[in-house]
Design a protein around this motif. Sequence first.
Motif, PDB file in Angstrom:
ATOM      1  N   GLN A  19      19.675  35.708  12.124  1.00 18.98           N
ATOM      2  CA  GLN A  19      18.997  36.752  10.809  1.00 18.98           C
ATOM      3  C   GLN A  19      17.559  37.399  11.484  1.00 18.98           C
ATOM      4  OE1 GLN A  19      19.255  35.008   7.083  1.00 18.98           O
ATOM      5  NE2 GLN A  19      21.547  35.448   7.017  1.00 18.98           N
ATOM      6  N   ILE A  22      18.379  39.670  14.321  1.00 18.43           N
ATOM      7  CA  ILE A  22      18.807  40.985  13.592  1.00 18.43           C
ATOM      8  C   ILE A  22      17.527  41.856  12.869  1.00 18.43           C
ATOM      9  CG2 ILE A  22      19.997  41.918  11.773  1.00 18.43           C
ATOM     10  CD1 ILE A  22      21.860  39.822  12.155  1.00 18.43           C
ATOM     11  N   TYR A  59      27.818  34.377  16.932  1.00 17.72           N
ATOM     12  CA  TYR A  59      27.733  35.041  15.398  1.00 17.72           C
ATOM     13  C   TYR A  59      27.328  36.595  15.911  1.00 17.72           C
ATOM     14  CZ  TYR A  59      26.269  36.095  10.838  1.00 17.72           C
ATOM     15  OH  TYR A  59      25.838  36.717   9.580  1.00 17.72           O
ATOM     16  N   LEU A  60      26.127  36.686  16.497  1.00 15.20           N
ATOM     17  CA  LEU A  60      25.512  38.097  16.809  1.00 15.20           C
ATOM     18  C   LEU A  60      26.447  38.864  17.794  1.00 15.20           C
ATOM     19  CD1 LEU A  60      21.801  36.778  17.418  1.00 15.20           C
ATOM     20  CD2 LEU A  60      22.679  38.277  15.472  1.00 15.20           C
ATOM     21  N   ASP A  62      29.744  38.499  17.815  1.00 16.58           N
ATOM     22  CA  ASP A  62      30.913  39.065  16.967  1.00 16.58           C
ATOM     23  C   ASP A  62      30.378  40.407  15.865  1.00 16.58           C
ATOM     24  OD1 ASP A  62      32.436  37.141  17.854  1.00 16.58           O
ATOM     25  OD2 ASP A  62      32.129  35.822  15.927  1.00 16.58           O
ATOM     26  N   LYS A  63      29.084  40.409  15.570  1.00 11.34           N
ATOM     27  CA  LYS A  63      28.641  41.402  14.976  1.00 11.34           C
ATOM     28  C   LYS A  63      28.034  42.613  15.576  1.00 11.34           C
ATOM     29  CE  LYS A  63      27.489  38.732  10.752  1.00 11.34           C
ATOM     30  NZ  LYS A  63      27.535  39.517   9.459  1.00 11.34           N
ATOM     31  N   GLU A  64      28.378  42.448  16.878  1.00 15.15           N
ATOM     32  CA  GLU A  64      27.842  43.588  18.067  1.00 15.15           C
ATOM     33  C   GLU A  64      26.384  43.830  17.966  1.00 15.15           C
ATOM     34  OE1 GLU A  64      30.253  47.088  17.626  1.00 15.15           O
ATOM     35  OE2 GLU A  64      31.825  46.284  18.708  1.00 15.15           O
ATOM     36  N   ASP A  88      31.956  47.842   8.453  1.00 18.77           N
ATOM     37  CA  ASP A  88      30.586  47.221   8.176  1.00 18.77           C
ATOM     38  C   ASP A  88      30.085  47.298   6.772  1.00 18.77           C
ATOM     39  OD1 ASP A  88      29.992  46.906  10.773  1.00 18.77           O
ATOM     40  OD2 ASP A  88      29.395  48.855  11.274  1.00 18.77           O
ATOM     41  N   ARG A  91      32.079  44.608   4.666  1.00 14.23           N
ATOM     42  CA  ARG A  91      31.440  43.304   4.743  1.00 14.23           C
ATOM     43  C   ARG A  91      30.279  43.215   4.410  1.00 14.23           C
ATOM     44  NH1 ARG A  91      27.568  42.110   8.125  1.00 14.23           N
ATOM     45  NH2 ARG A  91      28.004  44.140   9.409  1.00 14.23           N
ATOM     46  N   GLU A  95      28.870  40.433   1.311  1.00 14.30           N
ATOM     47  CA  GLU A  95      27.782  39.606   1.476  1.00 14.30           C
ATOM     48  C   GLU A  95      26.665  39.653   0.386  1.00 14.30           C
ATOM     49  OE1 GLU A  95      26.513  39.938   5.895  1.00 14.30           O
ATOM     50  OE2 GLU A  95      28.394  39.323   6.501  1.00 14.30           O
TER      51      GLU A  95
END
Length: 128
Positions: A19, A22, A59-60, A62-64, A88, A91, A95
């Motif tokens: 996070q 991101i 994880y990152l 997978d989320k591109e 997106d 998802r 979340e």
Amino acid sequence: MFIEIEANSAMPIYLQLAQQIIEGVAKGSLKPGDSLPSVRAFAADLGMNMHTVNKAYHYLEDKEFIRIVQKKGVFIHENGVRKASELDRLRLIKELRPIVAEALCLQLSSAEIELLIKEISLDLKEEK
């Protein structure tokens, strides 16, 4: 980029790391094409297990948000900042739903929840 991990947090360490990366992309301090340290180097710098960094990186990926290129390194994905697809959006709804439900249980109004989101968004944009 400064990474701050809260060891006593209920949130898993790999998610805290992911996070914050991101957030770095959102703030503009990490730009598409920028390189990140190797799993081994990042783990050593942060004083954490390599498997934790590896889990955050996957994880990152997978989320591109990042791209892992064998024998070359880890890079912020060229599509790290992009227009949200329908997947997106779905998802993000999934979340955000429990967070909004918790806010409603804490008797925050829809307007107050909206204001919180605006404040966070402005905070992230101001740091660019």
